[in-house]
Design an enzyme around this catalytic site. Sequence first.
Site, mmCIF file in Angstrom:
data_model
loop_
_atom_site.group_PDB
_atom_site.id
_atom_site.type_symbol
_atom_site.label_atom_id
_atom_site.label_comp_id
_atom_site.label_asym_id
_atom_site.label_seq_id
_atom_site.Cartn_x
_atom_site.Cartn_y
_atom_site.Cartn_z
ATOM 1 N N ASP A 1 0.853 -1.191 0.000
ATOM 2 C CA ASP A 1 0.000 0.000 0.000
ATOM 3 C C ASP A 1 0.889 1.241 0.000
ATOM 4 O O ASP A 1 2.005 1.188 0.522
ATOM 5 C CB ASP A 1 -0.886 -0.022 1.255
ATOM 6 C CG ASP A 1 -2.184 0.751 1.049
ATOM 7 O OD1 ASP A 1 -2.351 1.363 -0.022
ATOM 8 O OD2 ASP A 1 -3.015 0.744 1.960
ATOM 9 N N THR B 1 -8.789 -3.175 6.040
ATOM 10 C CA THR B 1 -9.931 -2.647 5.283
ATOM 11 C C THR B 1 -10.124 -3.381 3.959
ATOM 12 O O THR B 1 -11.248 -3.685 3.571
ATOM 13 C CB THR B 1 -9.770 -1.138 4.994
ATOM 14 O OG1 THR B 1 -8.473 -0.919 4.460
ATOM 15 C CG2 THR B 1 -9.956 -0.320 6.244
ATOM 16 N N ASP C 1 -9.247 -6.435 3.289
ATOM 17 C CA ASP C 1 -9.715 -7.800 3.574
ATOM 18 C C ASP C 1 -11.214 -7.803 3.863
ATOM 19 O O ASP C 1 -11.957 -8.663 3.384
ATOM 20 C CB ASP C 1 -8.948 -8.379 4.774
ATOM 21 C CG ASP C 1 -7.441 -8.263 4.601
ATOM 22 O OD1 ASP C 1 -6.979 -8.289 3.442
ATOM 23 O OD2 ASP C 1 -6.734 -8.121 5.607
#
Length: 295
Positions: free
Chosen positions: A119, A220, A222
């Site tokens: 990310d 989030t 997942d």
Amino acid sequence: DSRQRHVLSIQSHVVHGRVGNTAAAFPLQLLGYEVDLINSVQLSNHTGYPTFKGQVLEAAELDVLLSGLRSNSLLSNYTHILTGYIGSYSFLSKVYDFVREMKGKNPNLIYVCDPVMGDNGQMYVPNDLLPVYRERLVQIADLLTPNCYEAELLTGISIKTENDAQMAIEALLKEGAKTVVITSIELNTDDNNLILIAGNREGEKVRLSYPKIRAQFTGTGDLFTALLLGWNEHGLKVSCEKALMTMQAVLKRTQENALRLSEGKVPSAEHIELQLVRSKGDIESPPPFHSSCNH
Ligand code: ADP
Ligand code: PLP
Ligand code: ZN
């Protein structure tokens, strides 16, 4: 209706907290799915805490579990396979072989792939997983849910505009994915919104804008992917809307709780764990789409 929906979810397990399987199981069960769990890693807590302890599983350990299931003829039960965070090359390669085997036996099996790699420009899995996702798993994914950074890694396209995101989706569809949802894109606008962009083989396109909450959550993606799988039968647009609305409700509750616990300071990883149990109602019945998300 009475059709049995049965998910095999292969993701991380944490003893404490809500990421991976511990974020996905409860919502899927609430939405009416039987859920079987295989752990790709087992850790004390997610990797955003100051430390974490535990094990990363290898292909041989996955194989043992699958052979046990196979011996008891339990593999034919599954209608869906869901994969998320996987921490080793051998394990991910075995997952690919397994999903192919399962699809060979059951052409209706739905494979949902969250290509968890990182990310905000940072990889949090080993680099050698990228080619396995890019060259193998994308090809067999019925539903692919990269975040913006993962979509960039998979396509080599730098995503700065909505048009870039569309191009990334087209590229992934061309590689073989049947539906692609890029879960959050932050454009350089001053309206403080994130957007979700999705497309499928049938040419359907979805674009949804939603308010960005100022906090650093974990798990989030997942949770979002589990919700999207859960609502999948309602079609691409409705499933994206419902998943987003549940996310908004869960994240608001989580942020309020975190600010209370941290007494207004920047919340710790522990304070900002997703508040799933208290969000049971918002998972079962997502708030209507217009209320907070229709910009
Ligand atoms: P990942 O956690 O895999 O990096 P995202 O950050 O895209 O994936 O988050 C998945 C979903 O979680 C988004 O589609 C959105 O619904 C919700 N979400 C995550 N972070 C935020 C945020 N800061 N504000 C609002 N929604 C968020
Ligand atoms: N699983 C584990 C063990 C993690 O540490 C993380 C992220 O730190 C994730 C899964 C994925 O979380 P997310 O859904 O935010 O991408
Ligand atoms: Zn993710």
